[in-house]
Design an enzyme around this catalytic site. Structure first.
Site, PDB file in Angstrom:
ATOM      1  N   HIS A  33       1.198  -1.506  -0.040  1.00  0.00           N
ATOM      2  CA  HIS A  33       0.412  -0.218  -0.198  1.00  0.00           C
ATOM      3  C   HIS A  33       0.760   0.855  -0.253  1.00  0.00           C
ATOM      4  O   HIS A  33       2.086   0.869   0.033  1.00  0.00           O
ATOM      5  CB  HIS A  33      -0.996  -0.129   1.289  1.00  0.00           C
ATOM      6  CG  HIS A  33      -0.607  -0.279   2.536  1.00  0.00           C
ATOM      7  ND1 HIS A  33       0.080   0.730   3.270  1.00  0.00           N
ATOM      8  CD2 HIS A  33      -0.811  -0.820   3.486  1.00  0.00           C
ATOM      9  CE1 HIS A  33       0.426   0.930   4.515  1.00  0.00           C
ATOM     10  NE2 HIS A  33       0.256  -0.236   4.639  1.00  0.00           N
ATOM     11  N   HIS A  36       4.039   1.339   1.946  1.00  0.00           N
ATOM     12  CA  HIS A  36       5.611   0.493   1.964  1.00  0.00           C
ATOM     13  C   HIS A  36       6.108   1.863   0.659  1.00  0.00           C
ATOM     14  O   HIS A  36       7.107   1.656   0.435  1.00  0.00           O
ATOM     15  CB  HIS A  36       4.904  -0.404   1.135  1.00  0.00           C
ATOM     16  CG  HIS A  36       4.051  -2.184   2.378  1.00  0.00           C
ATOM     17  ND1 HIS A  36       3.190  -1.859   2.118  1.00  0.00           N
ATOM     18  CD2 HIS A  36       4.021  -2.199   3.211  1.00  0.00           C
ATOM     19  CE1 HIS A  36       2.871  -2.389   2.620  1.00  0.00           C
ATOM     20  NE2 HIS A  36       3.248  -2.837   3.646  1.00  0.00           N
ATOM     21  N   CYS A 141       1.843 -11.440  20.411  1.00  0.00           N
ATOM     22  CA  CYS A 141       1.850 -10.610  19.479  1.00  0.00           C
ATOM     23  C   CYS A 141       1.726 -10.829  18.155  1.00  0.00           C
ATOM     24  O   CYS A 141       2.795 -10.769  17.996  1.00  0.00           O
ATOM     25  CB  CYS A 141       1.506  -8.528  19.784  1.00  0.00           C
ATOM     26  SG  CYS A 141       0.509  -7.761  18.237  1.00  0.00           S
ATOM     27  N   CYS A 144       2.748  -8.453  15.811  1.00  0.00           N
ATOM     28  CA  CYS A 144       4.095  -7.740  15.264  1.00  0.00           C
ATOM     29  C   CYS A 144       5.068  -8.917  15.702  1.00  0.00           C
ATOM     30  O   CYS A 144       6.230  -8.545  15.691  1.00  0.00           O
ATOM     31  CB  CYS A 144       4.446  -6.789  17.228  1.00  0.00           C
ATOM     32  SG  CYS A 144       3.376  -5.471  17.770  1.00  0.00           S
ATOM     33  N   CYS A 158      -1.873  -5.239  23.315  1.00  0.00           N
ATOM     34  CA  CYS A 158      -0.958  -4.954  22.254  1.00  0.00           C
ATOM     35  C   CYS A 158      -0.837  -3.660  21.627  1.00  0.00           C
ATOM     36  O   CYS A 158      -1.521  -2.720  21.065  1.00  0.00           O
ATOM     37  CB  CYS A 158      -0.541  -5.777  20.913  1.00  0.00           C
ATOM     38  SG  CYS A 158       0.180  -4.480  19.988  1.00  0.00           S
ATOM     39  N   HIS A 161      -1.599  -2.949  17.901  1.00  0.00           N
ATOM     40  CA  HIS A 161      -2.674  -3.400  17.028  1.00  0.00           C
ATOM     41  C   HIS A 161      -3.879  -3.023  17.916  1.00  0.00           C
ATOM     42  O   HIS A 161      -4.901  -4.073  17.866  1.00  0.00           O
ATOM     43  CB  HIS A 161      -2.570  -5.226  16.585  1.00  0.00           C
ATOM     44  CG  HIS A 161      -1.437  -5.525  15.556  1.00  0.00           C
ATOM     45  ND1 HIS A 161       0.072  -5.057  16.097  1.00  0.00           N
ATOM     46  CD2 HIS A 161      -1.307  -4.929  14.332  1.00  0.00           C
ATOM     47  CE1 HIS A 161       0.618  -4.841  14.691  1.00  0.00           C
ATOM     48  NE2 HIS A 161      -0.049  -5.050  13.614  1.00  0.00           N
ATOM     49  N   LYS A 310      -4.483   6.032  11.117  1.00  0.00           N
ATOM     50  CA  LYS A 310      -3.128   5.240  10.306  1.00  0.00           C
ATOM     51  C   LYS A 310      -3.286   4.386   9.515  1.00  0.00           C
ATOM     52  O   LYS A 310      -4.462   3.879   9.458  1.00  0.00           O
ATOM     53  CB  LYS A 310      -2.010   4.212  11.522  1.00  0.00           C
ATOM     54  CG  LYS A 310      -0.493   3.565  11.030  1.00  0.00           C
ATOM     55  CD  LYS A 310       0.195   2.762  11.725  1.00  0.00           C
ATOM     56  CE  LYS A 310       1.065   2.162  10.416  1.00  0.00           C
ATOM     57  NZ  LYS A 310       1.944   1.012  11.070  1.00  0.00           N
ATOM     58  N   LYS A 313      -3.012  -2.346   6.496  1.00  0.00           N
ATOM     59  CA  LYS A 313      -3.872  -3.381   6.173  1.00  0.00           C
ATOM     60  C   LYS A 313      -4.976  -3.709   6.880  1.00  0.00           C
ATOM     61  O   LYS A 313      -6.188  -4.475   6.768  1.00  0.00           O
ATOM     62  CB  LYS A 313      -2.503  -4.591   5.656  1.00  0.00           C
ATOM     63  CG  LYS A 313      -1.502  -4.144   5.588  1.00  0.00           C
ATOM     64  CD  LYS A 313      -0.217  -5.456   4.902  1.00  0.00           C
ATOM     65  CE  LYS A 313       0.718  -5.344   6.349  1.00  0.00           C
ATOM     66  NZ  LYS A 313       1.843  -5.390   5.104  1.00  0.00           N
TER      67      LYS A 313
END
Ligand code: ME8
Length: 676
Positions: A33, A36, A141, A144, A158, A161, A310, A313
């Protein structure tokens, strides 16, 4: 014309002989996305920038393919892990060339060579006594791919997430990371830009100082996870995915004995703040333990946000980079990303911001400059490069400004301040447009002062070559096209890959690069203005709409004093009838068989551009007016002239000797802004 920018950056950027840049290797659990794409475009631009400095560069990217997360994603897709990673890694590899990215190497952590080198590294650290076997319980997690201590969780979740981690108690291998933490803190303090910008350096220092960091669990029992690199000293375990992944930066170069490793390591890493800890803490301590030199800099950027959240995905709010590049043009998209994010801070992505940036910097400033200068050169010199004559004071000031602008650009860009670097380059672009206005080549032409006219145009063309060259790292296709328009084509094979001839540091004092008398392009139209889509306009209009009562009050003030009617004097109420607005010229052309008329399409902030005819053809070249702002009488009753409807009037100022100038606001304002 003197640059508003300071002249503090006098020294040129330090050049070393090699430059090695890496991106994170991305997880292959979902499609690439915008986030990246941003990191990889920045890496590509930096690689090109250092090539332009004459350095030997190497650019590595790749995919991170082991770990729980991948196994789960493969299961969900009904594929084996290998089938699954092949598919998504392929998508990353296919995307990068479409975004103008020219990496030298693409590494996959499932490559046999990488696996062998990871095992060699593990063995080395093990032999040094820095790996031990022990029992450990922690909150894991999967998102991560790491254990959290109780202290690190937020309300038991976490922090990245916002999911509840699994508590896992098992026997594992540990890396003695804590042994190296005091040394690491010292290294970071002694090398202030080892981790940059500064806020991330401070963040890593406080992580270390908090005392929450422990030894690093670097294995997973095969009974729980098989998809990983087997430990060389225990076949019942695989390597922890982060320990495996970080090593890609040197395994790709053939550590410990590869030629590339000898040539390019140590390198520069580029990551976002989400993976600061593995890169700022795990990785340098791993390198130290194995006796490998540390990286030069960890360059950390913020997040692209979508409406303050943020983009990721897992949150499902991703922007597809390829769609943006296809819709707005690849180079415009790349320019926007580097210009609108202050490296290190978060930035908000929106198409409206992209269009605004496009119109201001690319259509109005850069595009307009090339369009007006090339068309004037076509008209005055039959598109041949005129000779440079004697320089006037204004020319010398422009040259000084151009040298400063380029130096500032090089210095800032090289210090990862991309947005400021581009702004420094735009100091020159904006100054060139002003130089056109102040030198008024059309007047020199009329006066028959060919020598002066030639010098003005030649100086502009030489400066434009410098701008195009400096743009190559960020906008490679555009730079190639602009250089080609100036008669400096790049060989087809070099359009994207190899830097254009020249070195930005060796540009100092190079002022006659174009070939006098050679024929260059007669027009340029790379960045026609973009329309803001209706839905965005509607949104804006709604915000701008004034309450009806307020409007009425303005149109006919109840207490307006009665005025006497005097012939030749406009009464206040007469003046109030006029609606004056600022417009942006979108199109301008001649009207067949009408020597004096120009036909314009003008953006007045309305749904459709206005067509306005104006009798100014003897004073202006229509192509040079596109992108300019003008003052318009917007409510003049439409009338037909030579069969064409004209709905408004453009305001000009006429000097006593008959020269016309267009009236315009001093700085750009939104089309449709009311003049009162
Ligand atoms: O973390 N804004 O991979 P990953 C800006 N495999 N950049 C963003 C972003 C956003 N909203 N979202 C992602 C991993 N990125 C590991 C790395 S390296 C040895 C292993 C970019 O697929 C940014 O570069 O989760 C971030 O650091 C990276 O993608 C994370 O990619």
């Amino acid at each position: 014309l003197r640059s508003a920018y300071t002249e503090h950056h006098e020294r040129s950027f330090p050049v070393s002989s090699t430059f090695y840049i890496t991106t994170p290797i991305y997880y292959v659990n979902a499609r690439p996305h915008l986030g990246h794409a941003y990191t990889t475009i920045v890496a590509d631009s930096l690689r090109r920038f250092h090539t332009l400095l004459g350095e030997d560069t190497w650019f590595l990217t790749g995919t991170d393919e082991h770990g729980d997360k991948i196994v789960k994603a493969a299961e969900a897709a009904g594929q084996t892990p290998q089938e699954f990673v092949d598919g998504i890694s392929g998508q990353f590899q296919a995307l990068w060339p479409k975004l103008g990215i020219k990496h030298d190497q693409f590494i996959r952590t499932t490559d046999a060579d990488h696996k062998a080198r990871v095992q060699a590294f593990l063995q080395k650290v093990y032999d040094n006594g820095d790996i031990y076997f022990g029992e450990h319980g922690g909150h894991y997690c999967t998102g991560c791919e790491r254990f959290y201590t109780e202290k690190e969780l937020e309300n038991g979740l976490c922090p990245q997430h916002l999911t509840k981690p699994d508590f896992i108690q098992e026997k594992n291998y540990f890396f003695r990371m804590s042994k190296y933490l005091p040394w690491l803190a010292g290294h970071i303090r002694e090398n202030p830009d080892f981790i940059r910008p500064e806020r991330y350096r401070n963040e890593v220092l406080s992580m270390i100082e908090s005392g929450a960091l422990e030894d690093l669990c670097i294995s997973r029992p095969k009974t729980r996870l098989e998809w990983g690199i087997e430990l060389p000293f225990d076949k019942d375990y695989v390597c922890y995915v982060w320990f495996d992944a970080l090593l890609n930066y040197i395994s790709a170069l053939g550590w410990p004995d590869g030629d590339k490793y000898a040539a390019y390591w140590p390198g520069e890493h580029l990551v976002a703040k989400d993976i600061l800890k593995p890169h700022g803490v795990f990785w340098p301590t791993m390198l130290k333990s194995a006796g490998v030199p540390l990286y030069k800099h960890l360059n950390v950027h913020g997040y692209w946000l979508i409406k303050d959240t943020k983009m990721s995905k897992s949150l499902g709010n991703v922007v597809e980079p390829i769609k943006m590049a296809e819709h707005y043009g690849l180079d415009a998209f790349r320019y926007f990303l580097l210009r609108d994010m202050q490296f290190g801070s978060d930035a908000s992505f929106s198409e409206e911001a992209l269009i605004t940036r496009f119109n201001a910097d690319l259509a109005n400033d850069l595009g307009n400059l090339f369009s007006r200068v090339l068309s004037m050169n076509a008209k005055y010199f039959e598109s041949k490069v005129p000779p440079m004559g004697e320089l006037a004071e204004d020319d010398k000031a422009l040259i000084e400004l151009a040298e400063n602008s380029r130096r500032n650009y090089v210095q800032l860009f090289g210090n990862i301040r991309f947005s400021q670097g581009l702004d420094a380059l735009w100091d020159l672009v904006r100054a060139l447009n002003k130089y056109v206005d102040s030198q008024a080549p059309w007047t020199l032409f009329k006066q028959g002062d060919t020598a002066r006219l030639g010098t003005v145009i030649r100086l502009l063309l030489e400066c434009m070559r410098k701008v195009a060259l400096c743009l190559w790292p960020v906008m490679p296709g555009t730079a190639a096209a602009l250089l080609e328009q100036l008669g400096q084509p790049l060989p087809a094979s070099e359009r994207f890959g190899v830097a254009p001839a020249g070195n930005v540091n060796a540009e100092e004092g190079v002022w006659e690069c174009l070939a006098t008398g050679s024929v260059i392009a007669s027009a340029s139209n790379l960045f026609p203005r973009l329309e803001i889509p209706e839905e965005m306009k509607e949104d804006k209009k709604a915000k701008q709409k004034k309450p009806a009562k307020e409007k009425e009050a303005k149109a006919a003030p109840a207490s307006a004093p009665a005025e006497m009617s005097v012939p030749g004097v406009a009464e206040y109420a007469d003046f109030q009838k006029l609606e004056l607005r600022v417009g942006t010229i979108l199109e301008a052309g001649r009207v067949p068989k009408a020597d004096k008329l120009l036909c314009f399409k003008i953006d007045l902030g309305e749904a459709e551009p206005r067509q306005i005819l104006s009798g100014i053809a003897e004073h202006f070249e229509p192509e040079t007016l596109v992108g300019r702002q003008v003052c318009v009488v917007a409510n003049l009753a439409p009338r037909k002239i030579r069969g064409l409807v004209s709905a408004g009037m453009i305001l000009t100022a006429e000097t006593p000797d008959g020269e016309l100038t267009l009236l315009a606001p001093v700085g750009d304002v939104a089309p449709g802004s009311k003049i009162s």
